[in-house]
Design a protein around this motif. Structure first.
Motif, mmCIF file in Angstrom:
data_model
loop_
_atom_site.group_PDB
_atom_site.id
_atom_site.type_symbol
_atom_site.label_atom_id
_atom_site.label_comp_id
_atom_site.label_asym_id
_atom_site.label_seq_id
_atom_site.Cartn_x
_atom_site.Cartn_y
_atom_site.Cartn_z
ATOM 1 N N PRO A 1 -10.097 -6.265 1.141
ATOM 2 C CA PRO A 1 -9.798 -6.588 -0.105
ATOM 3 C C PRO A 1 -8.168 -6.180 -0.300
ATOM 4 C CG PRO A 1 -11.596 -4.869 0.123
ATOM 5 C CD PRO A 1 -11.055 -5.317 1.437
ATOM 6 N N VAL A 2 -7.512 -5.528 0.679
ATOM 7 C CA VAL A 2 -6.139 -5.522 0.564
ATOM 8 C C VAL A 2 -5.600 -6.856 0.810
ATOM 9 C CG1 VAL A 2 -4.076 -4.385 1.901
ATOM 10 C CG2 VAL A 2 -6.018 -3.108 1.664
ATOM 11 N N GLY A 3 -6.063 -7.535 1.731
ATOM 12 C CA GLY A 3 -5.352 -8.977 1.786
ATOM 13 C C GLY A 3 -5.560 -9.720 0.536
ATOM 14 N N ARG A 4 -6.893 -9.529 -0.206
ATOM 15 C CA ARG A 4 -7.141 -10.387 -1.265
ATOM 16 C C ARG A 4 -6.156 -10.148 -2.504
ATOM 17 N NH1 ARG A 4 -11.678 -13.175 -1.931
ATOM 18 N NH2 ARG A 4 -13.521 -13.049 -0.456
ATOM 19 N N ARG A 5 -5.685 -8.937 -2.301
ATOM 20 C CA ARG A 5 -4.600 -8.478 -3.491
ATOM 21 C C ARG A 5 -3.265 -9.186 -3.333
ATOM 22 N NH1 ARG A 5 -7.531 -3.483 -3.309
ATOM 23 N NH2 ARG A 5 -5.794 -2.452 -1.759
ATOM 24 N N MET A 6 -3.273 -9.767 -2.104
ATOM 25 C CA MET A 6 -1.844 -10.253 -1.790
ATOM 26 C C MET A 6 -1.930 -11.893 -2.197
ATOM 27 S SD MET A 6 -0.863 -9.168 2.025
ATOM 28 C CE MET A 6 -0.569 -7.368 2.342
ATOM 29 N N TRP B 1 -12.932 -4.134 8.787
ATOM 30 C CA TRP B 1 -12.575 -5.489 8.095
ATOM 31 C C TRP B 1 -13.113 -5.231 6.668
ATOM 32 C CZ3 TRP B 1 -9.361 -8.993 7.734
ATOM 33 C CH2 TRP B 1 -9.571 -10.249 7.069
ATOM 34 N N ARG B 2 -14.083 -4.525 6.330
ATOM 35 C CA ARG B 2 -14.497 -4.215 4.847
ATOM 36 C C ARG B 2 -13.295 -3.558 4.269
ATOM 37 N NH1 ARG B 2 -20.095 -4.097 6.920
ATOM 38 N NH2 ARG B 2 -20.001 -1.900 7.061
ATOM 39 N N ARG B 3 -12.715 -2.791 4.663
ATOM 40 C CA ARG B 3 -11.777 -1.849 4.117
ATOM 41 C C ARG B 3 -10.469 -2.666 4.108
ATOM 42 N NH1 ARG B 3 -12.327 3.760 3.910
ATOM 43 N NH2 ARG B 3 -14.485 4.396 4.991
ATOM 44 N N ARG C 1 3.282 -16.173 -2.661
ATOM 45 C CA ARG C 1 4.426 -16.865 -2.989
ATOM 46 C C ARG C 1 5.590 -17.005 -2.285
ATOM 47 N NH1 ARG C 1 1.750 -14.291 -7.388
ATOM 48 N NH2 ARG C 1 1.119 -15.738 -9.198
ATOM 49 N N SER C 2 5.614 -15.917 -1.275
ATOM 50 C CA SER C 2 6.719 -15.650 -0.421
ATOM 51 C C SER C 2 6.315 -15.616 1.074
ATOM 52 C CB SER C 2 7.449 -14.575 -0.767
ATOM 53 O OG SER C 2 6.886 -13.477 -0.366
ATOM 54 N N LEU C 3 7.326 -15.943 1.871
ATOM 55 C CA LEU C 3 6.968 -15.884 3.288
ATOM 56 C C LEU C 3 6.642 -14.441 3.725
ATOM 57 C CD1 LEU C 3 9.580 -18.218 4.966
ATOM 58 C CD2 LEU C 3 7.297 -18.510 4.339
ATOM 59 N N TRP C 4 7.373 -13.350 3.227
ATOM 60 C CA TRP C 4 6.866 -11.949 3.021
ATOM 61 C C TRP C 4 5.295 -12.073 3.089
ATOM 62 C CZ3 TRP C 4 9.518 -9.290 6.710
ATOM 63 C CH2 TRP C 4 10.722 -9.578 7.023
ATOM 64 N N GLN C 5 4.973 -12.054 1.940
ATOM 65 C CA GLN C 5 3.572 -12.122 1.641
ATOM 66 C C GLN C 5 2.813 -12.888 2.649
ATOM 67 O OE1 GLN C 5 3.657 -13.515 -2.630
ATOM 68 N NE2 GLN C 5 2.100 -12.085 -2.912
ATOM 69 N N ALA C 6 3.211 -13.907 2.997
ATOM 70 C CA ALA C 6 2.317 -14.616 4.224
ATOM 71 C C ALA C 6 2.119 -14.078 5.317
ATOM 72 C CB ALA C 6 2.964 -15.998 4.265
ATOM 73 N N PHE C 7 3.206 -13.413 5.807
ATOM 74 C CA PHE C 7 3.353 -12.457 7.165
ATOM 75 C C PHE C 7 2.589 -11.100 6.776
ATOM 76 C CE2 PHE C 7 5.156 -9.465 9.986
ATOM 77 C CZ PHE C 7 5.150 -10.099 11.204
ATOM 78 N N GLY C 8 2.671 -10.513 5.661
ATOM 79 C CA GLY C 8 1.796 -9.398 5.425
ATOM 80 C C GLY C 8 0.238 -9.794 5.727
ATOM 81 N N PHE C 9 -0.190 -11.004 4.641
ATOM 82 C CA PHE C 9 -1.241 -11.359 4.808
ATOM 83 C C PHE C 9 -1.937 -11.675 6.320
ATOM 84 C CE2 PHE C 9 -5.192 -14.030 4.392
ATOM 85 C CZ PHE C 9 -5.960 -13.443 3.473
ATOM 86 N N GLY C 10 -1.075 -12.158 6.911
ATOM 87 C CA GLY C 10 -1.490 -12.486 8.374
ATOM 88 C C GLY C 10 -1.581 -11.384 9.208
ATOM 89 N N MET C 11 -0.921 -10.308 9.192
ATOM 90 C CA MET C 11 -1.329 -9.036 9.614
ATOM 91 C C MET C 11 -2.535 -8.384 9.402
ATOM 92 S SD MET C 11 2.509 -7.169 9.938
ATOM 93 C CE MET C 11 1.744 -5.777 11.215
ATOM 94 N N ILE C 12 -2.979 -8.566 8.059
ATOM 95 C CA ILE C 12 -4.300 -8.024 7.532
ATOM 96 C C ILE C 12 -5.261 -9.009 8.148
ATOM 97 C CG2 ILE C 12 -5.927 -7.801 5.706
ATOM 98 C CD1 ILE C 12 -3.616 -5.686 5.603
#
Length: 220
Positions: A118-123, A113-115, A127-138
């Motif tokens: 930070p990837v999630g924070r950069r999202m 999770w520590r790795r 602003r978009s549903l694709w961003q929301a889906f990607g953050f959800g995967m993280i």
């Protein structure tokens, strides 16, 4: 069974992820937060991304279970079911507030999770549903004892498809509470913090835990 476990884990899910769901709702762009329906849509997309990660993990673990079963025999299946049942009963006691020591198991996933965090924070902000889906995967890789249980149980699925389905239904069971938390976090959190609610949800999981094994022996 997997869906009901996810559904009854509402108090644990809100304790682990309710704050994240609420924060995600607040971090949406002004356009995404223009109506409650849009907030619900984005939070549902977050949740589907999280469930997708569970499905991927279930497929990997199910594949591992199939490999172990082929190498070591069918006893692996029974051991995984038994271990999953015992762990789930312990987790139900933890949710009910009767076994607080079990929270330590959630430390196991912190290095990964520590790795990823930070990837999630950069999202953010989303602003978009694709961003929301990607953050959800993280978000799906956040350390969580319930997810660990489900993965242990998925070993007994003995195939990638069965493992993916088990984790998928488990994730879908957690979806209603977390989508609601993203829209009305304060009200739902106050409800689930009540000792009676937590104890009832936890004890329901304890009762449900041995049902798959009992059904297996009944059918046999």
């Amino acid at each position: 069974m997997a869906f009901l476990i996810g559904l009854f884990s509402v108090t644990h899910c809100l304790g682990m992820c309710g704050g994240i769901a609420g924060a995600l709702g607040m971090s949406l762009s002004p356009a995404a937060r223009s109506t409650r329906a849009r907030v619900a849509l984005f939070n549902t997309t977050f949740g589907l991304g999280r469930v997708s990660s569970y499905i991927l993990a279930g497929a990997l673990v199910g594949t591992g279970g199939a490999f172990l079963s082929a190498r070591l025999g069918p006893d692996v299946w029974m051991f995984a079911r038994l271990a999953g049942t015992v762990f789930l009963m312990a987790l139900g006691l933890y949710i009910a507030g009767l076994l607080p020591q079990l929270s330590r198991i959630e430390h196991l996933g912190r290095p990964l999770w520590r790795r990823l965090e930070p990837v999630g924070r950069r999202m953010l902000p989303v602003r978009s549903l694709w961003q929301a889906f990607g953050f959800g995967m993280i978000w799906g890789w956040l350390p969580c004892g319930l997810v660990y249980y489900a993965l242990i149980y998925s070993v007994s699925a003995e195939s990638a498809l069965a493992g993916a389905l088990f984790m998928g239904f488990f994730g879908l069971g957690t979806l209603p509470a977390l989508v609601t938390a993203g829209v009305m976090a304060g009200q739902l959190a106050r409800f689930t913090r009540r000792p009676g609610v937590r104890r009832t949800a936890g004890l329901l999981i304890v009762v449900m835990a041995p049902l798959p094994l009992l059904m297996h022996y009944w059918q046999a």
